[in-house]
Scaffold this motif. Structure first.
Motif, PDB file in Angstrom:
ATOM      1  N   ASP A 262      -1.979  14.303   1.846  1.00 37.92           N
ATOM      2  CA  ASP A 262      -2.565  13.158   1.334  1.00 37.92           C
ATOM      3  C   ASP A 262      -2.850  12.069   2.300  1.00 37.92           C
ATOM      4  N   SER A 263      -3.600  11.123   1.883  1.00 29.49           N
ATOM      5  CA  SER A 263      -3.762   9.831   2.373  1.00 29.49           C
ATOM      6  C   SER A 263      -3.503   8.632   1.763  1.00 29.49           C
ATOM      7  N   LEU A 264      -3.066   7.452   2.744  1.00 32.09           N
ATOM      8  CA  LEU A 264      -2.660   6.192   2.043  1.00 32.09           C
ATOM      9  C   LEU A 264      -3.313   5.350   3.055  1.00 32.09           C
ATOM     10  N   ARG A 265      -3.522   4.134   2.785  1.00 34.49           N
ATOM     11  CA  ARG A 265      -4.085   2.872   3.625  1.00 34.49           C
ATOM     12  C   ARG A 265      -3.012   1.747   3.154  1.00 34.49           C
ATOM     13  N   LEU A 266      -2.261   1.271   4.574  1.00 33.40           N
ATOM     14  CA  LEU A 266      -1.463   0.239   4.349  1.00 33.40           C
ATOM     15  C   LEU A 266      -2.126  -0.986   4.786  1.00 33.40           C
ATOM     16  N   SER A 267      -1.618  -2.113   4.231  1.00 30.66           N
ATOM     17  CA  SER A 267      -2.291  -3.387   4.489  1.00 30.66           C
ATOM     18  C   SER A 267      -1.184  -4.375   4.881  1.00 30.66           C
ATOM     19  N   CYS A 268      -1.321  -5.069   6.110  1.00 29.54           N
ATOM     20  CA  CYS A 268      -0.601  -6.207   6.388  1.00 29.54           C
ATOM     21  C   CYS A 268      -1.467  -7.443   6.251  1.00 29.54           C
ATOM     22  N   ALA A 269      -1.084  -8.248   5.415  1.00 27.27           N
ATOM     23  CA  ALA A 269      -1.616  -9.710   5.225  1.00 27.27           C
ATOM     24  C   ALA A 269      -0.848 -10.746   6.101  1.00 27.27           C
TER      25      ALA A 269
ATOM     26  N   GLN B 230      -4.522   3.226   8.404  1.00 26.64           N
ATOM     27  CA  GLN B 230      -5.037   4.421   7.467  1.00 26.64           C
ATOM     28  C   GLN B 230      -4.428   5.626   7.731  1.00 26.64           C
ATOM     29  N   MET B 231      -3.541   6.227   6.840  1.00 26.85           N
ATOM     30  CA  MET B 231      -2.725   7.307   7.272  1.00 26.85           C
ATOM     31  C   MET B 231      -3.330   8.699   6.603  1.00 26.85           C
ATOM     32  N   ASN B 232      -3.551   9.569   7.448  1.00 26.28           N
ATOM     33  CA  ASN B 232      -4.327  10.879   6.656  1.00 26.28           C
ATOM     34  C   ASN B 232      -3.370  11.801   7.005  1.00 26.28           C
ATOM     35  N   ASP B 233      -3.565  13.103   6.383  1.00 30.83           N
ATOM     36  CA  ASP B 233      -2.875  14.470   6.610  1.00 30.83           C
ATOM     37  C   ASP B 233      -1.353  14.142   6.600  1.00 30.83           C
TER      38      ASP B 233
ATOM     39  N   GLY C 190       8.110  -4.885   4.493  1.00 31.72           N
ATOM     40  CA  GLY C 190       8.172  -3.235   4.448  1.00 31.72           C
ATOM     41  C   GLY C 190       7.720  -3.038   3.087  1.00 31.72           C
ATOM     42  N   THR C 191       6.942  -1.609   3.103  1.00 28.72           N
ATOM     43  CA  THR C 191       6.552  -0.660   1.964  1.00 28.72           C
ATOM     44  C   THR C 191       6.739   0.640   2.233  1.00 28.72           C
ATOM     45  N   LEU C 192       7.352   1.287   1.185  1.00 27.37           N
ATOM     46  CA  LEU C 192       7.891   2.445   1.183  1.00 27.37           C
ATOM     47  C   LEU C 192       6.943   3.479   1.218  1.00 27.37           C
TER      48      LEU C 192
ATOM     49  N   GLY D 294       0.916  -1.350  -0.139  1.00 23.17           N
ATOM     50  CA  GLY D 294      -0.021  -0.032   0.051  1.00 23.17           C
ATOM     51  C   GLY D 294       0.940   1.212  -0.070  1.00 23.17           C
ATOM     52  N   GLY D 295       2.146   1.363  -0.002  1.00 21.23           N
ATOM     53  CA  GLY D 295       3.006   2.412   0.267  1.00 21.23           C
ATOM     54  C   GLY D 295       2.913   2.827  -1.356  1.00 21.23           C
ATOM     55  N   GLY D 296       3.540   4.236  -1.185  1.00 20.98           N
ATOM     56  CA  GLY D 296       3.611   5.014  -2.516  1.00 20.98           C
ATOM     57  C   GLY D 296       4.072   6.508  -2.496  1.00 20.98           C
ATOM     58  N   LEU D 297       4.123   6.958  -3.460  1.00 18.56           N
ATOM     59  CA  LEU D 297       4.429   8.551  -3.432  1.00 18.56           C
ATOM     60  C   LEU D 297       3.326   9.568  -3.428  1.00 18.56           C
ATOM     61  N   VAL D 298       3.116  10.368  -2.406  1.00 22.19           N
ATOM     62  CA  VAL D 298       2.015  11.164  -2.264  1.00 22.19           C
ATOM     63  C   VAL D 298       2.564  12.574  -1.977  1.00 22.19           C
ATOM     64  N   GLN D 299       1.639  13.528  -1.952  1.00 23.12           N
ATOM     65  CA  GLN D 299       2.025  14.886  -1.621  1.00 23.12           C
ATOM     66  C   GLN D 299       1.509  15.272  -0.072  1.00 23.12           C
ATOM     67  N   THR D 300       2.386  16.175   0.560  1.00 22.75           N
ATOM     68  CA  THR D 300       1.564  16.454   1.730  1.00 22.75           C
ATOM     69  C   THR D 300       0.267  16.820   1.986  1.00 22.75           C
TER      70      THR D 300
END
Length: 124
Positions: free
Chosen positions: A15-22, A80-83, A117-119, A7-13
């Motif tokens: 933004d939001s991302l959701r990481l998953s751990c299976a 879930q990562m916001n802001d 790990g995910t960047l 779920g990692g990636g390149l975003v801007q200040t």
């Protein structure tokens, strides 16, 4: 036991991302599952975690912005990562253990099982 973070990636200040751990090989329902992160040149630090599938814990730096959740049916834990801020840039890793005591939830050395790990990169 195997853990797979995604779920990692390149975003801007902001933004939001959701990481998953299976998880596979053992159910998460009674596990302590933690998210940690490690920035270049820095020590690995605790981000968020569930103690034995129940009580959530957060690092002060992410409280109010990050939310950890779980789906026992899918044996997955999410972050879930916001802001997002540039200082959130790091490799995010999930970890699990079934023997941790409550006082050790934030200690990376207490976990026996780790994903790869995910960047997450947050640009300003």
């Amino acid at each position: 036991v195997q853990l797979q973070a995604s779920g990692g990636g390149l975003v801007q200040t902001g933004d939001s991302l959701r990481l998953s751990c299976a998880g596979s090989g053992r159910t998460f329902s009674r596990a302590t599952v933690g998210w940690f992160r490690q920035a270049p040149g820095a020590e690995r630090e605790f981000v968020a975690g569930f103690f034995r599938g129940g009580t959530p814990y957060y690092a002060d730096s992410v409280k109010g912005r990050f939310t950890i959740s779980r789906d026992f049916g899918k044996n997955q834990v999410y972050l879930q990562m916001n802001d997002l801020k540039p200082e959130d840039t790091a490799v995010y890793l999930c970890a699990a253990d079934w023997e941790i005591i409550m006082s050790s939830v934030r200690l990376s050395r207490a976990y026996d099982y780790w994903g790869q790990g995910t960047l997450v990169t947050v640009s300003s």
